[in-house]
Design a protein around this motif. Structure first.
Motif: not given
Length: 88
Positions: A49-60
């Protein structure tokens, strides 16, 4: 080429979220068919999940109660963008 990749990713993600919904996981129907949670993306990519939130940084994102939902097209665009950066 880039837009085809985004479209393909979006279709794959939509199928993945639909399968999870049929199993009783994923965002509830009232959120909309074009929405997904970080958990959906985590199980799709197969990372933590931690990696996923890094991916999603900046996504509305849209917050509903304690959950955060993302538009599948925005997530697909972001993933394709990351792939392009990694390839260059």
């Amino acid at each position: 080429m880039y837009y085809n990749r985004v479209r393909d990713l979006r279709i794959e993600l939509e199928r993945h979220v639909a399968r999870r919904r049929m199993k009783g996981c994923g965002p509830p129907e009232e959120i909309g068919p074009g929405m997904m949670t970080a958990t959906d993306l985590t199980s799709y990519i197969g990372c933590n999940v931690k990696t996923t939130y890094k991916f999603l940084k900046g996504v509305p994102a849209i917050r509903s109660g304690k959950h955060i939902y993302y538009h599948i097209r925005d997530v697909a665009t972001r993933l394709a963008q990351l792939e392009m950066e990694a390839a260059s």
